[in-house]
Design a protein around this motif. Structure first.
Motif: not given
Length: 751
Positions: A440-442, A446-448, A450-458, A500-513
């Motif tokens: 999901v991430c070349p 950056s590994p940041k 990984i998690v957002p791309r799996l969340m929006f896999l399509d 873990i690095i990816s999910i903890t690096s998410m922006e606050a607005t993205h975490v809230l969403e």
């Protein structure tokens, strides 16, 4: 005509032809919505249904023309229907009316059972009569029973009659009568089994009959009659599958009669097996046959090869599947209806047959089959029901290097099954996490992401250049991506550092969403329950600061806030409680609000913040003292601020720690000294613990089950544990102090 009785005569009212037709139209609508009615017309799995499916008609099938029911009989049953709809009919009188009415049906069972209006009344009569008259109905209608079962209205009557028999299975005195009636019906159904099983109505009746012979309780028939809606959750559950169904709660069935019925069905199906394999309704019957035989390896080793088209009877291990049918089987796996059947075959197959199927049919064919719209579901089943590491290694060799290609083809279900099986069987865990991240991430990115791309896999794999992909604000998160991430966060923490690095690096607005989306909230909760350190968890939690109250008011937000609270240190917990207190009145009106208010002790904080802080500090201190005495030797755990944040790092005993945490909560809540002896007044102690149970982790489990059905299927892991085993989790005994059994359990798990 037989008299209905004195009260019935008073209740009788005339009904003209016009009134009868009006009643017929009114009840027509009721029939469509009646429980069980829709199942006859749509039993196929929506995952790959074909609305233009051709139904099979055997050469032996005969048409049966129903004679018009005479007006006198119609009038008689209409009067009974009117009588039953009025109140005040005593039980004894009702039973007598039903008995007399069944006597009136003799010689006209087919005409009455298939009449669109009168059949409703006949169903009510069958439910209200005693076992003698019920069995007598089976005997008198035996010759017509297959035709009744294949009729739109008659099928409901046939099912009602069969289910009414099931009520008497616990009655030892009635058992011989029931068995005799069933023997007669099974004989005539088996003789016409090809016609019955290929009929959309008859198929359902035959499946119900198989369940009755097996002794399946009426409330558990759903799994045997059609595909489970929680199957995805069950397959991706972390627990190892048991292919043998737990029959401890079954009623006493008729195993010998079941074997005879199955044998006769297969004997009559032999000539048409190639057609029946791909017929929608016969496939459903075969699936039920396999499920009711689950655990009987001897029978399954005979039935499964037959259903797969093998003609020779080879009982030697490694020789169950005829080499001549392998090529045909590979093609059949891509057929919609047969793929459903094959999934159940893999679910119930004895290990020796399962291994042979893999070696002869699936080996070196997995990737090609995974790319097919129907075949990929069979591959998912194969992976999910694999039970040994050696087999999983072979599966990984074929599919592991192709995760990115599977994502591009839209086969994320295969990837999810592969990841879950790797975690469950502990095969290539580190490699699995690495390959998934690279898919999901070349590598040079950056590994940041990984998690957002799996969340929006399509959207990730429909994007032309993945390196330029960005957060899809406002879009719904992907079900399979969410399930994959939930599985990933069950791996050991050293394997999932990029995630873990990816999910903890998410922006606050993205975490809230993310927490505002039911699928994203489950990912966040899975991370908060993972083996990540307390510091890493709090790095994510703090991004919700200022929005804890808003999150709590969401439909699934109470569970997220609960996990946040558990993973927080004392100062962050106080922040959470302060913000939730501000929305207390609105929160109390929500479905899970009362649970969260109790769990966080919002009222206690509002009344006396200092006492609340003292209580929380006492709990945390007790956890740490206990864990330093009985827990892991890993001193890293004690360096974190919150004991609760890191108990999951010790993967050997997460359940024991959770149970211990509950007992400590109770001890502190009831005022009993920690590690004290049991209360001398057990009755009083029991009452205290019953009250304290409302603020323990049990609320988390019980309330989690209250989530909507859709969320259960999407989330998979919160409800799958109970679904997969079929039995509820056994509750521990709650005492004022920690039990000796608990201490021994923890010592043993950390030995």
């Amino acid at each position: 005509m037989v008299s209905v009785g004195s009260k019935a005569l008073v209740a009788r009212s005339s009904m003209g032809d016009h009134d009868y037709e009006s009643l017929k139209q009114a009840k027509s609508k009721r029939r469509k919505h009646k429980k069980g009615g829709a199942a006859h017309e749509s039993d196929s799995n929506p995952k790959h249904s074909n609305t233009n499916s051709n139904t099979f008609t055997s050469p032996s099938q005969q048409s049966r023309v129903r004679k018009q029911l005479d007006p006198e009989t119609t009038q008689y049953f209409s009067e009974i229907a009117n009588l039953f709809e009025t109140e005040g009919v005593e039980l004894e009188e009702r039973s007598l009316i039903c008995a007399n009415a069944l006597q009136e049906t003799k010689g006209k069972e087919f005409e009455i059972a298939t009449d669109y209006i009168v059949s409703h009344t006949l169903e009510t009569i069958l439910q209200g009569c005693d076992v003698d008259h019920l069995c007598d109905f089976f005997h008198s209608s035996a010759n017509d029973f297959p035709y009744i079962a294949m009729d739109r209205s008659g099928s409901h009557v046939a099912e009602t009659a069969i289910k009414s028999l099931a009520v008497h299975l616990q009655d030892d005195e009635a058992r011989p009568l029931v068995e005799e009636a069933l023997t007669v019906i099974c004989k005539v159904i088996a003789a016409n089994s090809v016609d019955v099983m290929c009929n959309c109505y008859g198929s359902h009746v035959l499946r119900t009959l198989l369940c009755l012979c097996r002794g399946v309780p009426l409330d558990k028939c759903g799994y045997y009659l059609s595909k489970s809606t929680t199957l995805l959750a069950e397959r991706l559950n972390s627990k190892e599958f048991s292919k043998k169904d737990d029959a401890t709660n079954f009623q006493p069935g008729f195993p010998n009669l079941l074997k005879v019925l199955v044998s006769d069905i297969l004997k009559h199906a032999k000539k048409y097996i190639k057609i029946l394999q791909v017929d929608q309704f016969s496939s459903l019957v075969f699936q039920t046959v396999l499920r009711v035989l689950a655990g009987d390896d001897e029978e399954l080793l005979h039935v499964i090869p037959f259903l797969l088209g093998c003609k020779d009877k080879n009982n030697a291990e490694g020789n169950f599947i005829d080499a001549k049918v392998v090529a045909d089987l590979k093609n059949l796996l891509k057929e919609s209806k047969f793929s459903h059947l094959m999934e159940v075959v893999l679910e119930v197959s004895p290990e020796s047959l399962f291994n042979e199927l893999f070696a002869k049919v699936f080996r070196n064919y997995l990737f090609e089959l995974s790319s097919h719209q129907h075949g990929n579901f069979v591959v998912q089943a194969l992976i999910s029901y694999a039970s040994n590491q050696d087999l999983m290694e072979l599966i990984w060799e074929e599919l592991g290097p192709n995760l990115e290609d599977l994502f591009k083809m839209g086969r994320s279900g295969v990837v999810a099954s592969l990841v879950a099986a790797s975690e469950r069987l502990h095969v290539n865990e580190r490699k699995c996490c690495e390959v998934l991240a690279e898919a999901v991430c070349p590598v040079d990115d950056s590994p940041k992401g990984i998690v957002p791309r799996l969340m929006f896999l399509d959207s990730c794999f429909t994007y032309e250049d993945k390196s330029n992909w960005s957060w899809q604000s406002g879009a719904r998160m992907n079900v399979m991506g969410s399930l994959i991430l939930q599985t990933v966060f069950r791996f050991r923490s050293e394997y999932i550092q990029p995630y873990i690095i990816s999910i903890t690096s998410m922006e606050a607005t993205h975490v809230l969403e993310a927490v505002g989306d039911s699928r994203g909230s489950h990912v966040v909760e899975a991370f908060l329950c993972s083996g990540a350190s307390g510091k890493q968890k709090r790095r994510l939690i703090i991004k919700l600061q200022g929005h804890f109250g808003e999150v709590a008011l969401n439909s699934s937000g109470a569970f997220t806030i609960d996990k946040c609270f558990t993973a927080s240190n004392l100062s962050l917990r106080e922040t959470i409680v302060s913000e939730v207190l501000a929305v207390r009145s609105d929160l109390s009106k929500t479905k899970q609000g009362s649970y969260l208010l109790r769990k966080l002790d919002i009222d206690g904080f509002a009344a006396n913040p200092d006492h609340w802080r003292s209580k929380q500090a006492s709990k945390e201190s007790t956890y740490k003292d206990f864990y330093s005495m009985f827990g892991s030797n890993d001193t890293k755990l004690m360096k974190n601020d919150s004991f609760l944040s890191d108990t999951s790092n010790n993967k050997s005993n997460p359940k024991a720690v959770k149970e211990i945490r509950k007992e400590i909560d109770q001890s502190l809540g009831s005022g009993a000294p920690f590690l004290s002896f049991q209360n001398k007044n057990p009755k009083k102690d029991k009452q205290k613990n019953k009250r304290n149970a409302y603020i323990t982790g049990d609320d988390d489990e019980s309330n989690r089950k209250k989530r909507s059905k859709k969320e259960k299927v999407e989330s998979g892991f919160d409800t799958a544990g109970t679904a997969a085993t079929g039995t509820p989790v056994k509750k521990r005994r709650r005492d004022g102090a920690l039990s000796e059994a608990s201490l021994k359990k923890v010592k043993a798990s950390n030995a």
